[in-house]
Design an enzyme around this catalytic site. Structure first.
Site, PDB file in Angstrom:
ATOM      1  N   HIS A  11      -4.055  60.905  17.832  1.00 28.45           N
ATOM      2  CA  HIS A  11      -4.006  61.790  18.882  1.00 28.45           C
ATOM      3  C   HIS A  11      -4.421  63.245  18.270  1.00 28.45           C
ATOM      4  CE1 HIS A  11      -1.761  65.108  20.963  1.00 28.45           C
ATOM      5  NE2 HIS A  11      -1.639  64.195  21.980  1.00 28.45           N
ATOM      6  N   GLY A  74      -0.393  55.415  28.381  1.00 32.69           N
ATOM      7  CA  GLY A  74       0.054  56.596  29.121  1.00 32.69           C
ATOM      8  C   GLY A  74      -1.240  57.335  29.577  1.00 32.69           C
ATOM      9  N   VAL A  75      -1.127  58.614  29.890  1.00 35.69           N
ATOM     10  CA  VAL A  75      -2.336  59.339  30.202  1.00 35.69           C
ATOM     11  C   VAL A  75      -3.393  59.235  29.205  1.00 35.69           C
ATOM     12  CG1 VAL A  75      -3.137  61.490  31.040  1.00 35.69           C
ATOM     13  CG2 VAL A  75      -0.871  60.576  31.881  1.00 35.69           C
TER      14      VAL A  75
END
Length: 130
Positions: A11, A74-75
């Protein structure tokens, strides 16, 4: 699988240990893979995802598997990562020009539900009780 590269995706964080963790996991993965293994980050850290893809230039890979170190979809895994890679988010694969070669790029699934993750989670529970 020397012609397959693995791009380990984190991330990204303003905290340095996040990048260290991703780099360490990529190094562990490279012990089991004969092709090149690189890292990239969705935000804050470098290399960015496009930079990570370009780092395979000159390696003679014909495919790159983007491996998100995310637990669930997820997004980020459905939209942001494919968009950063320049591929169709619905197909989660495409062909990119990397260096002088056309390379197939494939998004792997997130880590998901697996017995090894449950075992690790329980191990962390035991550690917390010590």
């Amino acid at each position: 699988m020397k012609d397959v590269g693995i791009l380990v995706l984190g991330h990204g964080s303003s905290l340095p240990y996040n990048k260290e963790l991703v780099e360490s996991l990529a190094q562990m993965i490279s012990k089991n893979h004969s092709g090149p293994v690189r890292t990239a980050y969705l935000n804050m850290d470098h290399p960015s995802i496009p930079e990570g893809l370009n780092s395979f230039a000159g390696t003679n890979v014909s495919k790159i598997v983007a491996l998100p170190l995310f637990l669930a979809h997820g997004v980020h895994t459905r939209q942001d990562i494919p968009q950063e890679m320049g591929i169709d988010p619905n197909k989660r694969r495409g062909t990119l020009k990397i260096g002088d070669s056309e390379v197939e790029v494939i998004c792997a699934e997130p880590l998901g539900v697996d017995e090894c993750i449950a075992t690790l989670a329980y191990k962390r529970t035991e550690e917390a009780l010590k």
